[in-house]
Design a protein around this motif. Structure first.
Motif, PDB file in Angstrom:
ATOM      1  N   VAL A  79       0.854  -1.192   0.000  1.00 35.90           N
ATOM      2  CA  VAL A  79       0.000   0.000   0.000  1.00 35.90           C
ATOM      3  C   VAL A  79       0.887   1.237   0.000  1.00 35.90           C
ATOM      4  CG1 VAL A  79      -1.809   1.292   1.189  1.00 35.90           C
ATOM      5  CG2 VAL A  79      -1.808  -1.200   1.282  1.00 35.90           C
ATOM      6  N   ARG A  80       0.579   2.200  -0.874  1.00 41.03           N
ATOM      7  CA  ARG A  80       1.277   3.476  -0.824  1.00 41.03           C
ATOM      8  C   ARG A  80       0.263   4.604  -1.015  1.00 41.03           C
ATOM      9  NH1 ARG A  80       2.300   2.495  -6.458  1.00 41.03           N
ATOM     10  NH2 ARG A  80       2.148   4.418  -7.703  1.00 41.03           N
ATOM     11  N   TYR A  81       0.659   5.816  -0.643  1.00 37.77           N
ATOM     12  CA  TYR A  81      -0.236   6.966  -0.675  1.00 37.77           C
ATOM     13  C   TYR A  81       0.404   8.085  -1.479  1.00 37.77           C
ATOM     14  CZ  TYR A  81      -2.477   4.399   3.076  1.00 37.77           C
ATOM     15  OH  TYR A  81      -3.097   3.409   3.805  1.00 37.77           O
ATOM     16  N   GLU A  82      -0.403   8.712  -2.350  1.00 41.76           N
ATOM     17  CA  GLU A  82       0.093   9.767  -3.222  1.00 41.76           C
ATOM     18  C   GLU A  82      -0.887  10.938  -3.221  1.00 41.76           C
ATOM     19  OE1 GLU A  82       2.971   9.642  -4.612  1.00 41.76           O
ATOM     20  OE2 GLU A  82       3.487   7.512  -4.504  1.00 41.76           O
ATOM     21  N   LEU A  83      -0.340  12.136  -3.384  1.00 41.91           N
ATOM     22  CA  LEU A  83      -1.146  13.345  -3.483  1.00 41.91           C
ATOM     23  C   LEU A  83      -1.641  13.477  -4.922  1.00 41.91           C
ATOM     24  CD1 LEU A  83      -1.882  15.709  -1.524  1.00 41.91           C
ATOM     25  CD2 LEU A  83       0.002  16.978  -2.569  1.00 41.91           C
ATOM     26  N   ALA A  84      -2.970  13.584  -5.100  1.00 37.74           N
ATOM     27  CA  ALA A  84      -3.525  13.691  -6.450  1.00 37.74           C
ATOM     28  C   ALA A  84      -4.951  14.205  -6.375  1.00 37.74           C
ATOM     29  CB  ALA A  84      -3.491  12.347  -7.170  1.00 37.74           C
ATOM     30  N   ASP A  85      -5.377  14.884  -7.438  1.00 37.52           N
ATOM     31  CA  ASP A  85      -6.742  15.376  -7.567  1.00 37.52           C
ATOM     32  C   ASP A  85      -7.532  14.413  -8.448  1.00 37.52           C
ATOM     33  OD1 ASP A  85      -8.823  17.171  -9.236  1.00 37.52           O
ATOM     34  OD2 ASP A  85      -8.515  18.048  -7.253  1.00 37.52           O
ATOM     35  N   LEU A  86      -8.798  14.208  -8.113  1.00 33.83           N
ATOM     36  CA  LEU A  86      -9.586  13.229  -8.869  1.00 33.83           C
ATOM     37  C   LEU A  86      -9.776  13.641 -10.330  1.00 33.83           C
ATOM     38  CD1 LEU A  86     -12.880  14.152  -9.252  1.00 33.83           C
ATOM     39  CD2 LEU A  86     -12.759  13.944  -6.770  1.00 33.83           C
ATOM     40  N   ARG A  87      -9.761  14.952 -10.608  1.00 31.94           N
ATOM     41  CA  ARG A  87      -9.872  15.382 -12.009  1.00 31.94           C
ATOM     42  C   ARG A  87      -8.658  14.943 -12.808  1.00 31.94           C
ATOM     43  NH1 ARG A  87     -11.845  19.367  -8.856  1.00 31.94           N
ATOM     44  NH2 ARG A  87     -13.983  20.088  -9.219  1.00 31.94           N
ATOM     45  N   ASP A  88      -7.488  14.998 -12.194  1.00 34.37           N
ATOM     46  CA  ASP A  88      -6.287  14.533 -12.880  1.00 34.37           C
ATOM     47  C   ASP A  88      -6.367  13.039 -13.154  1.00 34.37           C
ATOM     48  OD1 ASP A  88      -5.116  17.040 -12.955  1.00 34.37           O
ATOM     49  OD2 ASP A  88      -4.138  16.789 -11.021  1.00 34.37           O
ATOM     50  N   ARG A  92      -6.319  11.068 -16.695  1.00 27.09           N
ATOM     51  CA  ARG A  92      -5.081  10.283 -16.787  1.00 27.09           C
ATOM     52  C   ARG A  92      -3.830  11.144 -16.688  1.00 27.09           C
ATOM     53  NH1 ARG A  92      -6.448   5.031 -18.676  1.00 27.09           N
ATOM     54  NH2 ARG A  92      -8.622   4.896 -19.375  1.00 27.09           N
ATOM     55  N   ARG A  93      -3.894  12.127 -15.786  1.00 31.72           N
ATOM     56  CA  ARG A  93      -2.732  12.984 -15.561  1.00 31.72           C
ATOM     57  C   ARG A  93      -2.117  12.773 -14.181  1.00 31.72           C
ATOM     58  NH1 ARG A  93      -6.310  17.118 -17.808  1.00 31.72           N
ATOM     59  NH2 ARG A  93      -6.684  17.799 -15.656  1.00 31.72           N
ATOM     60  N   THR A  97      -2.504   5.969 -13.438  1.00 33.28           N
ATOM     61  CA  THR A  97      -3.381   6.193 -14.588  1.00 33.28           C
ATOM     62  C   THR A  97      -4.410   5.094 -14.792  1.00 33.28           C
ATOM     63  OG1 THR A  97      -1.754   5.147 -16.044  1.00 33.28           O
ATOM     64  CG2 THR A  97      -1.635   7.543 -15.789  1.00 33.28           C
ATOM     65  N   GLY A  98      -4.416   4.081 -13.956  1.00 30.61           N
ATOM     66  CA  GLY A  98      -5.402   3.025 -14.112  1.00 30.61           C
ATOM     67  C   GLY A  98      -5.170   1.918 -13.109  1.00 30.61           C
ATOM     68  N   PRO A 120     -15.248   9.147 -17.475  1.00 28.86           N
ATOM     69  CA  PRO A 120     -13.784   9.073 -17.584  1.00 28.86           C
ATOM     70  C   PRO A 120     -13.134   8.274 -16.456  1.00 28.86           C
ATOM     71  CG  PRO A 120     -14.532  11.300 -18.031  1.00 28.86           C
ATOM     72  CD  PRO A 120     -15.723  10.549 -17.528  1.00 28.86           C
ATOM     73  N   LEU A 121     -13.667   8.399 -15.231  1.00 25.70           N
ATOM     74  CA  LEU A 121     -13.102   7.620 -14.127  1.00 25.70           C
ATOM     75  C   LEU A 121     -13.349   6.132 -14.337  1.00 25.70           C
ATOM     76  CD1 LEU A 121     -14.044   9.854 -11.052  1.00 25.70           C
ATOM     77  CD2 LEU A 121     -11.735   9.354 -11.884  1.00 25.70           C
ATOM     78  N   ALA A 122     -14.563   5.789 -14.770  1.00 24.29           N
ATOM     79  CA  ALA A 122     -14.855   4.383 -15.039  1.00 24.29           C
ATOM     80  C   ALA A 122     -13.939   3.829 -16.126  1.00 24.29           C
ATOM     81  CB  ALA A 122     -16.319   4.221 -15.433  1.00 24.29           C
TER      82      ALA A 122
END
Length: 260
Positions: A79-88, A92-93, A97-98, A120-122
């Motif tokens: 398990v790892r944790y990353e900072l990211a926005d759901l829009r990105d 796929r930014r 990315t999947g 897009p998320l699906a």
């Protein structure tokens, strides 16, 4: 607004966690890779690793405080944790990315355009896209939040409080149903029994009321205290305490979309 408070959010952990377990119970695939979108403090991301011990799990959240807390308090192999926005992620930014399973628990409602992000998320999920969002935007807790915040002098600071309305199961079904997909959509209304002083105020102060409270705090801490007293009194009337606790009805909407 300022960052989220993991400590405040982790109050009522059992009640907040139950919908996540109910969501996972309807996931029938066996993913090798999982993305937990809006993982918060990580206490539920580890549940994914426990459910699928051979999977690699990545928890993503846009809150630095939540990611910091997850990394410090929820370490687990795989398990790892990353900072990211759901829009990105949707476009796929992001750092991931999947995955076979993309899951989101009570996070998508914070994006006003979340309906447009669902397809897009699906599409990023190789097997299953599963999410749960609150459906209580017209509950007394939220109606009173908007009502009290609209009074002077609070409205001069916070402005109109948005009605963060999520969709009904049928609308989510319509948005995600497509050739190659099977969509399971439903809703559940939980009746949580809360304990302690002003439990409904403490509950919503960690989530839905945070933007209002942060804005008032930044402007004048005394004004925030005044608002909390006024809002708290209204909540006590709407959610009366009983000898056995304070009942809080909470509607949630669930979707599990699986590739066929």
């Amino acid at each position: 607004m300022p960052d989220w408070s993991p400590t405040a959010y982790l109050q009522f952990t059992d009640e907040r966690s139950r919908p996540f377990h109910d969501l996972l119970s309807r996931v029938r695939t066996e993913p090798a890779t999982i993305v937990d979108l809006g993982c918060g403090p990580g206490h539920l991301t580890t549940v994914l690793r426990t459910r699928w011990p051979a999977a690699t799990v990545v928890g993503l959240d846009s809150s630095p405080a939540m990611i910091e807390r997850a990394r410090a308090h929820e370490p687990q192999d795989g398990v790892r944790y990353e900072l990211a926005d759901l829009r990105d992620v949707a476009h796929r930014r992001g750092p991931v990315t999947g995955a076979d399973l993309v899951v989101s628990n009570a996070a998508l409602q914070w994006a006003p355009d979340h309906r447009e992000l669902l397809a897009p998320l699906a599409a990023t999920a190789a097997q299953t896209f599963a999410f749960q969002v609150p459906g209580n935007h017209d509950a007394p807790s939220h109606l009173l939040l908007r009502e009290v915040a609209a009074r002077s002098p609070y409205t001069d600071v916070v402005g109109p409080v948005p009605r963060r309305a999520t969709a009904d199961p049928a609308e989510y079904l319509d948005l995600l149903a497509a050739p190659g997909w099977q969509v399971d959509a439903w809703e559940t209304t939980y009746t949580h029994v809360l304990h302690g002083p002003d439990p409904v105020l403490r509950w919503i102060s960690a989530t839905g009321a945070q933007p209002v409270l942060h804005a008032l705090q930044a402007h004048d801490p005394a004004l925030r205290a005044r608002f909390e007293a006024e809002y708290g009194a209204a909540l006590r009337e709407a959610y009366p305490e009983h000898p056995w606790g304070t009942p809080l009805q909470f509607r949630r909407v669930f979707v599990v979309a699986t590739r066929t």
